[in-house]
Structure formats: C-alpha cells, structure tokens
Design an enzyme around this catalytic site. Structure first.
Site, mmCIF file in Angstrom:
data_model
loop_
_atom_site.group_PDB
_atom_site.id
_atom_site.type_symbol
_atom_site.label_atom_id
_atom_site.label_comp_id
_atom_site.label_asym_id
_atom_site.label_seq_id
_atom_site.Cartn_x
_atom_site.Cartn_y
_atom_site.Cartn_z
ATOM 1 N N HIS A 189 4.643 2.593 6.076
ATOM 2 C CA HIS A 189 4.514 4.042 5.894
ATOM 3 C C HIS A 189 5.748 4.771 6.414
ATOM 4 O O HIS A 189 6.217 5.727 5.804
ATOM 5 C CB HIS A 189 3.273 4.557 6.632
ATOM 6 C CG HIS A 189 2.007 4.150 5.968
ATOM 7 N ND1 HIS A 189 0.831 3.984 6.633
ATOM 8 C CD2 HIS A 189 1.745 3.860 4.684
ATOM 9 C CE1 HIS A 189 -0.100 3.610 5.784
ATOM 10 N NE2 HIS A 189 0.437 3.520 4.596
ATOM 11 N N ARG A 296 -1.665 6.801 -3.290
ATOM 12 C CA ARG A 296 -2.156 5.514 -2.778
ATOM 13 C C ARG A 296 -3.066 5.798 -1.583
ATOM 14 O O ARG A 296 -2.650 6.508 -0.667
ATOM 15 C CB ARG A 296 -0.980 4.649 -2.323
ATOM 16 C CG ARG A 296 -0.070 4.164 -3.442
ATOM 17 C CD ARG A 296 1.058 3.327 -2.842
ATOM 18 N NE ARG A 296 1.796 2.558 -3.833
ATOM 19 C CZ ARG A 296 3.006 2.882 -4.279
ATOM 20 N NH1 ARG A 296 3.605 3.967 -3.831
ATOM 21 N NH2 ARG A 296 3.619 2.116 -5.161
ATOM 22 N N ARG A 332 -5.778 7.055 -6.523
ATOM 23 C CA ARG A 332 -6.056 5.653 -6.846
ATOM 24 C C ARG A 332 -7.033 5.080 -5.828
ATOM 25 O O ARG A 332 -6.852 5.272 -4.626
ATOM 26 C CB ARG A 332 -4.754 4.845 -6.825
ATOM 27 C CG ARG A 332 -4.989 3.378 -7.136
ATOM 28 C CD ARG A 332 -3.707 2.612 -7.206
ATOM 29 N NE ARG A 332 -3.165 2.334 -5.890
ATOM 30 C CZ ARG A 332 -2.042 1.652 -5.691
ATOM 31 N NH1 ARG A 332 -1.323 1.227 -6.722
ATOM 32 N NH2 ARG A 332 -1.606 1.425 -4.478
ATOM 33 N N GLU A 431 -1.067 -3.518 -14.681
ATOM 34 C CA GLU A 431 -0.188 -4.260 -13.766
ATOM 35 C C GLU A 431 -0.305 -5.760 -13.980
ATOM 36 O O GLU A 431 0.396 -6.545 -13.347
ATOM 37 C CB GLU A 431 -0.572 -3.996 -12.309
ATOM 38 C CG GLU A 431 -0.908 -2.573 -11.997
ATOM 39 C CD GLU A 431 -1.286 -2.351 -10.546
ATOM 40 O OE1 GLU A 431 -0.377 -2.272 -9.722
ATOM 41 O OE2 GLU A 431 -2.484 -2.235 -10.242
ATOM 42 N N ASN A 454 5.741 -2.480 -10.419
ATOM 43 C CA ASN A 454 6.010 -3.337 -9.252
ATOM 44 C C ASN A 454 5.212 -4.637 -9.372
ATOM 45 O O ASN A 454 5.740 -5.731 -9.168
ATOM 46 C CB ASN A 454 5.610 -2.641 -7.947
ATOM 47 C CG ASN A 454 6.267 -1.297 -7.796
ATOM 48 O OD1 ASN A 454 7.260 -1.021 -8.452
ATOM 49 N ND2 ASN A 454 5.715 -0.441 -6.949
ATOM 50 N N ASP A 455 3.945 -4.485 -9.696
ATOM 51 C CA ASP A 455 3.111 -5.676 -9.862
ATOM 52 C C ASP A 455 3.285 -6.293 -11.238
ATOM 53 O O ASP A 455 3.235 -7.511 -11.379
ATOM 54 C CB ASP A 455 1.639 -5.325 -9.633
ATOM 55 C CG ASP A 455 1.310 -5.335 -8.150
ATOM 56 O OD1 ASP A 455 1.700 -6.306 -7.480
ATOM 57 O OD2 ASP A 455 0.704 -4.374 -7.665
ATOM 58 N N CYS A 502 4.279 4.401 -12.903
ATOM 59 C CA CYS A 502 4.271 4.816 -11.496
ATOM 60 C C CYS A 502 4.889 3.763 -10.591
ATOM 61 O O CYS A 502 4.894 3.926 -9.369
ATOM 62 C CB CYS A 502 2.869 5.199 -11.037
ATOM 63 S SG CYS A 502 1.726 3.827 -11.098
HETATM 64 C C1 PEP Z 1 2.814 -0.955 -8.884
HETATM 65 O O1 PEP Z 1 2.337 -2.089 -8.755
HETATM 66 O O2 PEP Z 1 3.796 -0.686 -9.603
HETATM 67 C C2 PEP Z 1 2.225 0.179 -8.147
HETATM 68 C C3 PEP Z 1 2.610 1.407 -8.380
HETATM 69 O O3 PEP Z 1 1.298 -0.115 -7.206
HETATM 70 P P1 PEP Z 1 1.643 -0.695 -5.751
HETATM 71 O O4 PEP Z 1 3.131 -0.679 -5.590
HETATM 72 O O5 PEP Z 1 0.931 0.174 -4.798
HETATM 73 O O6 PEP Z 1 1.083 -2.084 -5.829
HETATM 74 MG MG MG Z 2 0.407 -2.385 -7.848
#
Ligand code: PEP
Ligand code: MG
Length: 567
Positions: A189, A296, A332, A431, A454-455, A502
């Site tokens: 954080h 988040r 989320r 994702e 990201n995932d 995102c």
């Molecule tokens: C992602 O996976 O792109 C995402 C936005 O979620 P997090 O990074 O929280 O897993």
């Molecule tokens: Mg994710």
C-alpha cells in the site's frame, strides 16, 4: 560514488540529501526535579497526554480503516486516560521528584513487568499496546518525533528501513523529493500511495542503511531502479538535466487537467482511476479523473485479525461514492489469494497459490462474508453511481451465482427497509484465458467487462507476475495477449456493452495507441498516471491506431509488435 539497486515503484528522478529516519532508541534522562518545579512538570504531563490523545483521535478518524486498527488506537487512548496512570505518574513527580520522562518510563516499566510475568496470550498482546503508547508519549515528551519530521524539507530524500502508508502521506506534506527504503515491495500500500503521489520511490534497496550517511547527496533514479550516493560532478549534471526535462513535462501535463480525454478525431476514451486505499481519493479528484474504474477492496481483508463489519465497509464505500459523484465508482469484491495473503479467510499454504484460492472462488465459498460485502456495496450506492465488479471470473456459472447473491441481498435489504438503489451495474474482470474465450457468454450476463492485464498476461503466458527472475517472459505485447484483448472487445461490443482495461498496461505510454486501436472504451490507471495517459490519448488518432492494430495483428512475435509500437 556508490550505486545501489532497488525496485522502482514510482518513476522519475529525484536529487536531494539523505535524511535517515529510524525508530530511535529513546534516552531517558533520569534527573530529579527541585520541589518548585513540581507544578510545571505536572502541567507538562497533562499537556503532553492531551496532545497525544488528540493525535490518536486524529488517526482514528483519518487513517483507521480496519476495525482492528481502530481498536488498537482506542486501547492506546484508554491507557493514556486511565486514572491509575495519572495517579502513579503524579505521585512519582510530586513525591519522588522524578522528572516527567522518568516518571512515565517508570510507570510503563512497572506495567510491562507485570504483564511479562503473566504467561497469558491476552496479556502479551496488551503488552505491545502498552509499549507502543509508551513510545508514542515518550517520544513526544522528548520531542523526538517532531524533530524527526522537522528535519525533512524540500531538499530531502527520505531513507527508511520501511514505511507505513500513513507515514507516506505525512512526509509527502513535507514536499520531500523522494523516498528510498531497504524493505518493502512494489505492490505494498505504501508503494501504491507513493506512486499515486508521483513521488520518485525505490523499495527493497539492497544494503541501503549500511551504505548511506545522513546528509549525503543522493539521486533516486525511479526509472531504472537505482540509488546513487555521492554522485560525481558529471553524473550529477546528467541527472539535473533529466530532472529539469521531467519537470517541464509535468508542468505541461498539469494544463491537461480540464481537457476532455478524447482522440484527435473526437473519439471519447473514458479515463478513470484505480485506487487501493481510500486516501487516494484526493489524487483522483485533483486530476479530475472520470471516476474510479477499480476500487480494490483487499486492504480491508489483509493484515487484520478480525473481519471488517458490513457497517465499516459501508461507511468507506459510501464516502468514496459521495466524493466521486456524479462519476462512477466500480467496487471490486474481495480479490485475496495469490500474492495477497489473508489469514482471516483461512487460506492455508498452497503449492500454486495463483492457481488456487483466489478472487471470486473465495467469495463463493464464504457466502456470509461475500453477502456482507455485497450488502455494504448496495447500501453505499445511495446516488446510483456505484457499480460492482467480480475478480478472477473463470466461467459464466460464477457470474450467475454471484448475481444470485446480489438479488438475495437486495431482497433482504428491502425486507429490512434499508435504503438501496435497485439498479446496479455488474461487471466481470477478464483475467483468465477461459474468460477471454467465453467473453461472449460472460458479456450476456454483465453490464460491462474490465480486462485485468496484470493477471491476464500471467495466465496466458504462464509466467508468475511477481517473480523478478522470469520477468523477461512477462510480455504484454505478445500476440496472444493482444488477440485476447481484441476477442474480448469484439464480443463485448457485439452484445452492446463497454470494455475497460484496468491492468497496468493501461498506464504505460507505449500501449495507449494499441488499446485505442483495439477499440477499448475506458482506461483505468493509478491517479499519478492519469495525465500522462491522457496526453497520449490526446495525441492519438483512432483511425491511425486502428490501422496500426491491423498491422500488429499480422505480426507473429512480441518483438515485431514492440518495434511497431515504439516507432
Ligand atoms: C489485474 O490483474 O490486471 C488487476 C487489475 O487486478 P490485480 O492487479 O489487483 O490483480
Ligand atoms: Mg487481477
């Protein structure tokens, strides 16, 4: 000159002087006072306790977002207001002629000795409350903390072993140049706040504290991940130039705050923010973000001993929704698991946590916890600008199941005559490869889709997003990733719903044109990146971007695609 490697969490160059802040050992001067000073010492006692109590109250109302945190702070306040504390310290000052520091320290030593001799877990937990509050009060009485923050100014680069989120906010007010810590991770954080405040920051800096001295001149290269200690004249000049260029760029970007996020050929690309903790809302408003594309909520479920209540969650969600109104806020639901460990949700050790208990799976296996969160979100939607989004959806059954829970919660709220807005938009995060492939089916059940790159990159290419040693295999511009985004966008548009990105890919300059060309409707980025991304959107012509995408889709390797993107 020395160079140390660190993990860059917030880009940019900072040049300044090292100010090292450590939790210092307090030295108690055990002096006796003359009798005529008793009154003054007792007044000092009252003033110092009042000051620290006020400070704790401020922390409770501004920085305490979990029940456990609030309870600790409330317990600390009670310790300071305990009549036994006041009685004993007063006696030590008036009868033993102890000075204030000595009296406070004696009292807390007596208490902690008693607790230490009790072999009981409850009391050993209380012990840390006493030790903490003793440190807080004594450091104020000895004026240490004030001195610590006082030494920071606009030329400082703060050096610490580690830093808490609330301390990042405090030091930011001192307008420091940069931050460098020996511990910490990119996704903590504190790092996220530093990033959203555009403060050049390195974490996990190897052997930082043993290599640095107070007031040494230092440079943070937040682009490369390097701390340069005592730079040579030529290195300093090189970085001064980069610093000036970056500043000129920032000034130019500020002018974009009130400009609408559109392409040259007038195509609207909605530009929203990702937030991880409520404090980030100030940045969201400052940069006039068009709402929150990803709120988040994990901060409520990680590093806690007790679950947050529906009421606590409701208050937080409602505050954010009200501050953002009329812009939307996409909340989320819990996405712990993988690298985000939560002891409270009983996730035991897993060999493959990223393929284990994550996201929506946890919610659907812990219905009472899920219902609490859904109810809090529904109740927070007072003005109708809240949307709900589910993470890690792998099949349509999960959406159907989650929607059933929403309907049940609505019914209960209606029965209980609790206020909520009937219509709430529901979205799924894309994702997982299976979600991409079935995005046509998912789109039928949803009001919007949001691609978590990201995932998505992690799962499509089977490469752990947190493993630095294989990071060269983590390629957002791999043809498989780009085709997945295209398939999702086409499926969503066919069903008449919008798609956002995102994941961090939306924050990177080089991908903006690609995403626009792929037909993405909305981008959600960390607040500190908003203007940088807006600048790219404003420079982009959608027709040209589509032509570029047509070329990219014919390429077979990520290298070829990368070359087209940087042209
Ligand atoms: C992602 O996976 O792109 C995402 C936005 O979620 P997090 O990074 O929280 O897993
Ligand atoms: Mg994710």
């Amino acid at each position: 000159m020395k160079r140390l490697k660190g993990i860059p969490v917030s880009a940019g160059v900072a040049i300044g002087y090292a100010k090292i802040i450590e939790r210092e050992k307090l030295h108690i001067d055990r002096k006796s006072i003359p009798k005529n000073m008793i009154e003054a010492e007792l007044k000092r006692f009252k003033d110092d306790v009042d000051f620290v109590v006020k400070e704790i109250e401020h922390l409770i109302s501004n920085y305490s977002y979990s029940k456990e945190n609030e309870e600790i702070l409330t317990a600390q306040k009670m310790i300071l207001r305990d009549p036994e504390f006041s009685k004993r310290v007063t006696a030590l000052i008036s009868e033993e002629l102890d000075n204030l520091e000595n009296a406070i320290s004696t009292y807390f030593t007596e208490i902690t000795d008693i607790f230490n001799n009790m072999d009981n877990e409850f009391f050993s937990q209380r012990l840390s409350d006493f030790e903490d509050v003793a440190y807080r009060l004594l450091s104020h009485t000895l004026k240490k903390r004030k001195n610590l923050l006082n030494k920071l100014d606009e030329t400082s680069i703060l050096i610490m072993e580690n830093i808490s989120p609330s301390f990042v906010t405090k030091v930011f007010e001192k307008k420091i140049q940069g931050l460098c810590t020996e511990k910490g991770s990119k996704n903590s954080h504190s790092s996220i706040i530093a990033r959203s405040m555009n403060l050049p920051t390195l974490v996990s800096t190897i052997e930082l504290l043993e290599n640095i001295e107070e007031n040494q001149q230092v440079i943070i290269d937040g682009n490369k991940g390097e701390l340069i200690i005592s730079p040579t004249k030529s290195i300093l000049e090189k970085y001064e130039k980069i610093f000036q260029q970056e500043n000129a760029e920032k000034e130019k970007l500020q002018k974009l705050v009130n400009i609408e996020s559109k392409t040259i050929d007038n195509r609207k690309i909605k530009l929203m923010s990702n937030i991880e903790i409520p404090e980030e809302i100030d940045q969201v408003l400052k940069y006039k973000s068009e709402g929150i594309g990803l709120f988040r909520t994990e901060f409520l479920f990680i590093d806690i001993d007790e679950l947050p209540s529906e009421e606590e969650q409701y208050k937080i969600y409602r505050k954010i929704a009200e501050k953002c109104y009329p812009e939307p806020v996409i909340i989320r639901t819990i996405d712990v698991g993988g690298d985000k460990f939560s002891k409270i949700l009983n996730i035991t050790h897993e060999e493959n946590p990223n393929l284990g208990w994550r996201g929506i799976r946890i919610s659907l296996e812990n219905i009472p916890i899920f219902r609490q969160q859904v109810r809090a979100i529904l109740r927070a939607n007072i003005k109708g600008n809240v949307k709900i989004m589910f993470p890690m959806i792998s099949c349509v059954e999960e959406i159907i199941e989650a929607k059933k829970i929403i309907e049940e919660c609505k019914k209960d709220l209606k029965k209980e005559k609790v206020r909520y807005v009937e219509d709430i938009e529901i979205g799924a995060m894309i994702e997982i490869p299976s979600a991409v492939i079935t995005s046509d089916t998912l789109a039928e059940e949803c009001d919007f889709l949001s691609i978590g790159t990201n995932d998505l990159v992690q799962y499509i290419l089977a490469v752990d997003r947190d493993n630095e040693s294989i990071s060269k295999y983590y390629k957002p511009c791999d043809p498989s990733v780009i085709r997945s985004i295209k398939l999702t966008v086409d499926n969503a548009h066919e069903k008449g719903i919008k798609v956002a990105i995102c994941g961090e890919m939306a924050s990177e300059k080089i991908f903006v044109k690609l995403l626009v060309g792929l037909g993405i409707d909305e981008l959600s980025v960390s607040p500190g990146r908003l203007l940088i991304v807006k600048n790219e959107i404003l420079k982009c012509d959608k027709k040209n971007a589509e032509k570029l995408v047509a070329k990219i889709l014919r390429k077979n390797t990520s290298d070829e695609i990368y070359q087209l993107l940087i042209k």
